[in-house]
Design an enzyme around this catalytic site. Structure first.
Site, PDB file in Angstrom:
ATOM      1  CG  HIS A  77      -0.532   0.408   2.814  1.00 58.23           C
ATOM      2  ND1 HIS A  77      -0.190  -0.647   3.319  1.00 58.23           N
ATOM      3  CD2 HIS A  77      -0.313   1.611   2.903  1.00 58.23           C
ATOM      4  CE1 HIS A  77       0.614  -0.087   4.350  1.00 58.23           C
ATOM      5  NE2 HIS A  77       0.428   1.295   4.437  1.00 58.23           N
ATOM      6  CG  ASP A 127      -0.192  -3.888   2.653  1.00 53.12           C
ATOM      7  OD1 ASP A 127       0.296  -3.585   1.789  1.00 53.12           O
ATOM      8  OD2 ASP A 127      -0.568  -3.467   3.709  1.00 53.12           O
ATOM      9  CB  SER A 228       2.684   2.004   6.366  1.00 55.34           C
ATOM     10  OG  SER A 228       1.599   2.257   6.874  1.00 55.34           O
TER      11      SER A 228
END
Length: 280
Positions: A77, A127, A228
């Site tokens: 992502h 992901d 992230s």
């Protein structure tokens, strides 16, 4: 609320740390509930950068980990924007403080897992992504590789592991200057327990936490926005092993674990692109 990197990325005009004013010095620490990282403890940690239109600088958007002298592991992502090209990204290695004597590496290839898919509450699966650097790096005490697990490795609930990053220190509270890398110890949470938490908070009957996901964290100890893509590592037989990639969560540091891409589920896919020797 859910924290999703795409809501804070610079191309959407979100809040991203930029180069610090040399006169600013703040001692507040974060990830969430974290501490400043001593030099050379996590030499595989990298900062993924994107050239922000507003600031005109290469801004930090995600973390990542060095798993090969020429390859970085991160979250899909982080690089999911349609039309995003490798040439628009840079990687900074061997740095404790963001923007402190940057020596950025060019990215020449982005490989997202083909099964990556977003849902309204986060990411359904896969992901995970790989970034190829323009040239192999020279390894040192400051720049080195993290070991990957074997696909059969089981990470038991309750095991204490570590997550690192330059992300927010609380909801909507960015890490302040001098943007020192943070670490926090987090317990592994079993998928069944984690799924029950998220089904309740999201009012979902369907399975939320998939088998290729891993949960970790406790109240006051968590990853957050801008972490992230960064690594979740555990100490295994005297070796640091990366077991997770920071993916998504509900708030930061609440009584809900963060959700990570489970690296053991994707070691074989990684090996299709990079020749690596698996860890334990």
């Amino acid at each position: 609320m859910l924290w999703l990197l795409v809501l804070t990325a610079p191309w959407l005009g979100g809040s991203v740390p930029i180069s610090p004013d040399p006169g600013l010095r703040h001692e507040q620490v974060g990830i969430v509930g974290g501490c400043k990282v001593p030099a050379r403890r996590y030499p595989w940690q990298v900062s993924l950068r994107f050239h922000g239109m507003g600031s005109g600088q290469w801004q930090h958007i995600c973390g990542g980990s060095l798993i090969h002298p020429q390859w970085v592991l991160t979250a899909a992502h982080c690089v999911e924007l349609e039309g995003l090209e490798a040439a628009t990204l840079r990687v900074q290695v061997g740095q404790l403080r963001l923007y402190d004597h940057d020596q950025l590496c060019n990215v020449t290839e982005i490989i997202r897992h083909p099964n990556f898919n977003m849902s309204w509450y986060g990411w359904d699966s896969a992901d995970i992504a790989l970034l190829k650097l323009e040239a192999p790096l020279t390894l040192s005490e400051d720049v080195n590789l993290v070991s990957l697990p074997s696909p059969s490795l089981i990470v038991p609930p309750g095991m204490l592991c570590w997550v690192t990053g330059w992300g927010d220190i609380a909801d909507h509270t960015p890490l302040p200057p001098p943007y020192h890398l943070q670490e926090v110890e987090v317990p592994i949470v079993g998928n069944r327990e984690c799924n029950c938490h998220y089904q309740t908070i999201l009012e979902q009957d369907d399975e939320v936490i998939k088998q290729d996901m891993l949960c970790a964290g406790s109240e006051g100890h968590d990853s957050c926005q801008m972490d992230s893509g960064g690594p979740l590592v555990c100490r295994w037989k005297c070796t640091w092993i990366q077991v997770g990639v920071v993916s998504w969560g509900y708030g930061c540091g609440y009584n809900l674990p963060g959700v990570y891409a489970r690296v053991t589920s994707y070691v074989s896919w990684i090996h299709q692109h990079i020749p690596l020797s698996p860890g334990p």
